[in-house]
Design a protein around this motif. Structure first.
Motif, short mmCIF file in Angstrom:
data_model
loop_
_atom_site.label_atom_id
_atom_site.label_comp_id
_atom_site.label_asym_id
_atom_site.label_seq_id
_atom_site.Cartn_x
_atom_site.Cartn_y
_atom_site.Cartn_z
N SER A 51 0.85 -1.18 0.00
CA SER A 51 0.00 0.00 0.00
C SER A 51 0.89 1.24 0.00
O SER A 51 1.92 1.26 0.68
CB SER A 51 -0.85 -0.07 1.27
OG SER A 51 -1.68 1.05 1.40
N GLN A 52 0.50 2.27 -0.74
CA GLN A 52 1.29 3.50 -0.71
C GLN A 52 0.69 4.50 0.27
O GLN A 52 1.38 5.09 1.06
CB GLN A 52 1.33 4.12 -2.12
CG GLN A 52 2.26 5.31 -2.25
CD GLN A 52 3.74 4.92 -2.29
OE1 GLN A 52 4.09 3.83 -2.71
NE2 GLN A 52 4.60 5.80 -1.83
N THR A 53 -0.64 4.68 0.16
CA THR A 53 -1.26 5.72 1.00
C THR A 53 -2.24 5.12 2.03
O THR A 53 -3.12 5.82 2.52
CB THR A 53 -1.97 6.78 0.14
OG1 THR A 53 -2.93 6.12 -0.71
CG2 THR A 53 -1.01 7.55 -0.72
N ALA A 56 -5.08 0.15 0.97
CA ALA A 56 -5.00 -1.31 0.84
C ALA A 56 -4.60 -1.93 2.19
O ALA A 56 -5.08 -3.00 2.57
CB ALA A 56 -3.99 -1.69 -0.24
N THR A 98 -1.78 0.10 -6.81
CA THR A 98 -0.88 0.29 -7.95
C THR A 98 -0.43 1.74 -7.98
O THR A 98 -1.23 2.63 -7.71
CB THR A 98 -1.62 -0.05 -9.26
OG1 THR A 98 -1.89 -1.45 -9.29
CG2 THR A 98 -0.82 0.32 -10.50
N THR A 140 -3.44 1.02 -17.09
CA THR A 140 -2.69 0.40 -15.98
C THR A 140 -3.58 0.21 -14.76
O THR A 140 -3.08 0.07 -13.65
CB THR A 140 -1.45 1.25 -15.61
OG1 THR A 140 -1.91 2.56 -15.23
CG2 THR A 140 -0.45 1.35 -16.73
N CYS A 142 -5.18 -1.14 -11.86
CA CYS A 142 -4.84 -2.27 -10.99
C CYS A 142 -3.67 -3.09 -11.55
O CYS A 142 -3.59 -4.32 -11.33
CB CYS A 142 -6.06 -3.17 -10.76
SG CYS A 142 -7.31 -2.32 -9.78
C1 LIG Z 1 0.69 8.97 -8.36
C2 LIG Z 1 -0.33 7.91 -8.44
C3 LIG Z 1 -0.25 6.95 -9.44
C4 LIG Z 1 -1.22 5.95 -9.55
N1 LIG Z 1 -1.15 5.02 -10.58
C5 LIG Z 1 -2.13 4.10 -10.72
C6 LIG Z 1 -2.11 3.16 -11.81
O1 LIG Z 1 -1.21 3.17 -12.65
N2 LIG Z 1 -3.14 2.28 -11.89
C7 LIG Z 1 -4.16 2.24 -10.98
O2 LIG Z 1 -5.07 1.43 -11.12
N3 LIG Z 1 -4.21 3.10 -9.94
C8 LIG Z 1 -3.22 4.04 -9.79
N4 LIG Z 1 -3.28 4.93 -8.75
C9 LIG Z 1 -4.42 4.88 -7.83
C10 LIG Z 1 -4.12 4.10 -6.55
O3 LIG Z 1 -3.78 2.76 -6.82
C11 LIG Z 1 -5.39 4.15 -5.72
O4 LIG Z 1 -5.58 5.48 -5.29
C12 LIG Z 1 -5.34 3.20 -4.53
O5 LIG Z 1 -6.62 3.18 -3.95
C13 LIG Z 1 -4.34 3.62 -3.48
O6 LIG Z 1 -4.31 2.64 -2.47
P1 LIG Z 1 -3.24 2.70 -1.27
O7 LIG Z 1 -3.67 3.83 -0.40
O8 LIG Z 1 -3.33 1.39 -0.61
O9 LIG Z 1 -1.89 2.92 -1.85
C14 LIG Z 1 -2.30 5.91 -8.63
C15 LIG Z 1 -2.38 6.89 -7.62
C16 LIG Z 1 -1.41 7.88 -7.53
C17 LIG Z 1 -1.54 8.92 -6.44
#
Ligand SMILES: Cc1cc2nc3c(=O)[nH]c(=O)nc-3n(C[C@H](O)[C@H](O)[C@H](O)COP(=O)(O)O)c2cc1C
Ligand SMILES: Cc1cc2nc3c(=O)[nH]c(=O)nc-3n(C[C@H](O)[C@H](O)[C@H](O)COP(=O)(O)OP(=O)(O)OC[C@H]3O[C@@H](n4cnc5c(N)ncnc54)[C@H](O)[C@@H]3O)c2cc1C
Length: 502
Positions: A51-53, A56, A98, A140, A142
């Motif tokens: 998870s980045q933010t 997940a 992702t 891209t 997911c």
């Molecule tokens: C800079 C950035 C790039 C992202 N690239 C993708 C991507 O290529 N494909 C996708 O499906 N979601 C993409 N996302 C959306 C994130 O996957 C989505 O917001 C997800 O819910 C974040 O979950 P997390 O909080 O667990 O990281 C991107 C979001 C950001 C901020």
């Protein structure tokens, strides 16, 4: 023009939001290898997250908590796992998001590069993947979740069910499928328990332009006060998910025109919500789009505004949630949905709906010295961290920050002076691209200060990066050149290299 009201619509005084119990998050277990003991006999389930933010990760923990009554459940960061740990898991549930363009979140980047480069021996392992993403990334969508799913299948693990792709926080259809599958695995839960709760109401208390005359876009300081004190719970690094809305006047006029009762309540995104609020947070259809339509259909067909995320720039101790928002202006002159609303259309004194999102990957990493790198609105996340360090009396911060012009774009200059004065900042390097020729950016500063940055890192300093993707990629390249990819991977694993990037 009248929209038909179905007999099933309810009139209630208050929206009946399903109140979720606070999730039991046992962070200490993340990198550990504890199995939860189950009251009933059951198989082993390993829930791995990337998870980045934080979204997940929250789903992973909620899923694990729901499964814990029936199975031995362990939660781990995907990036911390070896193939043999996975092979022994019995059942592996991966919850991932992702980033970049179909790439892994930071914590799983080394895993993707090293482990997923070849097949593993995972015969006998059952697995399933929940992938979070955003459909606006189209090709891209997911992407990393799909790669993990393919890699596990190629490694001869047995797919329990097809990958479930979730589009943002409010994809109730996808989350219902996940809930159904968890229930088959023995979980006791509901889709509401797995999903984020409804947004809270805040008051827009202040809006101030910070960079009049700038060569760049307008940057606004936004301050919100809570409707209830219980809302003041977050830490440095966390994120506010703002729900843009139509003006109250536009909502009232829509309701009047279609002779609708805003007090009717409907199930919307999993929660009982007043029609007035549903209309407020949806694109307003033109009259011919909804002519003669039954009200239930109208609610179903309304296209809700997607929420927008902002790094929180203050701590609860200040009594306000502060944001630093760049006003996005599109090529046709229209304003960005979220930033345009926050910086221009929303009424000061009016209600702002938002959801707080804990962001463990960008929370304070350690009490040791710290290098804080950012540009533009990236100052938001860095400011919260510097406030945290000031409050904790942690000296030894080094701020590297870039913007366009010193006269116009040095946000929070008074704060910076105060941090320098009390030792929170031991070192400050600022670069203003429009004030120098050739242009220099914060990533150039990282290279120029390379020797000293390396020695801080060798002495155990953490590195935080906040701001735009391009800046963050440049900073990452500069850091790799300084300390090597292996060291940066290790720092990521140890939580000493953290990024809040967008
Ligand atoms: C800079 C950035 C790039 C992202 N690239 C993708 C991507 O290529 N494909 C996708 O499906 N979601 C993409 N996302 C959306 C994130 O996957 C989505 O917001 C997800 O819910 C974040 O979950 P997390 O909080 O667990 O990281 C991107 C979001 C950001 C901020
Ligand atoms: C974790 C995280 C933290 C963040 N923190 C901050 C922060 O602290 N401060 C901050 O300012 N932002 C932050 N952001 C970015 C923020 O969430 C929004 O993406 C940003 O404000 C733009 O959203 P918007 O709704 O205003 O613009 P949108 O309506 O999404 O438009 C954004 C841009 O997309 C393009 N675009 C979209 N639609 C069209 C169209 N129809 N025609 C032409 N071009 C189009 C334009 O270039 C436009 O400027 C963060 C994002 C994330 C993921």
């Amino acid at each position: 023009m009248v929209v038909k009201v179905p007999p099933s619509a309810k009139i209630v005084r208050k929206p009946r939001f399903a109140r979720l119990p606070a999730p039991v998050l046992v962070r200490a277990m993340v990198f550990g290898s504890l199995f939860r003991s189950a009251p009933k006999p059951g198989g082993k389930i390993l829930v791995a997250f990337a998870s980045q933010t934080g979204a997940a990760e929250t789903i992973a923990w909620r899923s694990a908590n729901a499964l814990a009554g029936a199975s031995l459940v362990r939660v781990a960061a995907l990036g911390s796992l070896t193939a043999s740990e996975m092979a022994e898991a019995g059942t592996l549930l991966v919850v991932t998001s992702t980033y970049g363009a179909g790439e892994a979140p930071d914590s799983a980047r080394a895993f993707e590069r090293k482990q997923m480069a070849q097949q593993a021996a995972l015969k006998g392992l059952n697995y399933a993947v929940l992938a979070r993403g955003d459909r606006k990334y189209d090709a891209t969508f997911c992407g990393f979740g799909q790669s993990v799913d393919r890699w596990l299948a190629a490694s001869k693990a047995r797919r329990l069910f097809d990958i479930i792709c979730v589009d943002g926080d409010d994809d109730i259809a996808a989350m219902s499928k996940w809930c159904e599958q968890l229930t088959r695995l023995g979980a006791t839960t509901s889709v509401e328990q797995l999903m984020p709760g409804p947004p809270q109401g805040w008051i827009l208390a202040e809006r101030r332009l910070l960079n009049p005359g700038s060569a760049g876009g307008e940057t606004w300081h936004i301050a919100l006060t809570p409707r209830e004190l219980s809302q003041m719970v977050w830490t440095a690094g966390d994120i506010a998910e703002i729900w843009p809305r139509n003006s109250e006047a536009a909502v009232e006029s829509f309701l009047r025109y279609h002779r609708l009762n805003g007090e009717l309540s409907f199930r919307w995104h999993g929660h009982w919500t007043f029609l007035r609020d549903i209309i407020a947070h949806s694109r307003l259809p033109r009259p011919h789009e909804v002519e003669g339509i039954a009200l239930e259909w109208l609610v179903e067909r309304l296209e809700s505004f997607p929420p927008r995320e902002y790094s929180i720039a203050s701590l609860p101790q200040s009594g306000r949630m502060e944001l630093l928002v760049r006003k996005a202006v599109k090529d046709d002159g229209s304003l960005g949905l979220g930033s345009g609303w926050l910086t221009q259309t929303a009424e000061v004194g009016g209600v702002v709906k938002l959801r707080l999102r804990p962001n463990p990957n960008f929370q304070p990493p350690s009490d040791g010295s710290q290098i804080l790198i950012g540009a533009g609105t990236g100052m938001a996340g860095l400011r919260a961290h510097l406030q945290y360090r000031q409050a904790m009396k942690l000296a030894g911060g080094w701020l590297l920050f870039g913007e366009r012009g010193e006269k116009t774009d040095l946000y929070y200059a008074d704060d910076i002076r105060a941090w320098q004065a009390d030792g929170t900042l031991a070192k400050t390097d600022l670069v203003f691209s429009r004030d120098v020729s050739p242009k220099r950016y914060v990533q150039n500063l990282v290279t120029e200060q390379g020797e000293e940055i390396r020695s801080w890192i060798e002495a155990g300093a953490s590195v935080l990066v906040c701001g735009g993707l391009q800046m963050a990629a440049g900073v990452q390249d500069a850091l790799v050149a300084l300390v090597g990819e292996g060291k940066l991977d290790q720092m990521t694993q140890d939580g000493l290299y953290r990024r809040d990037i967008y």
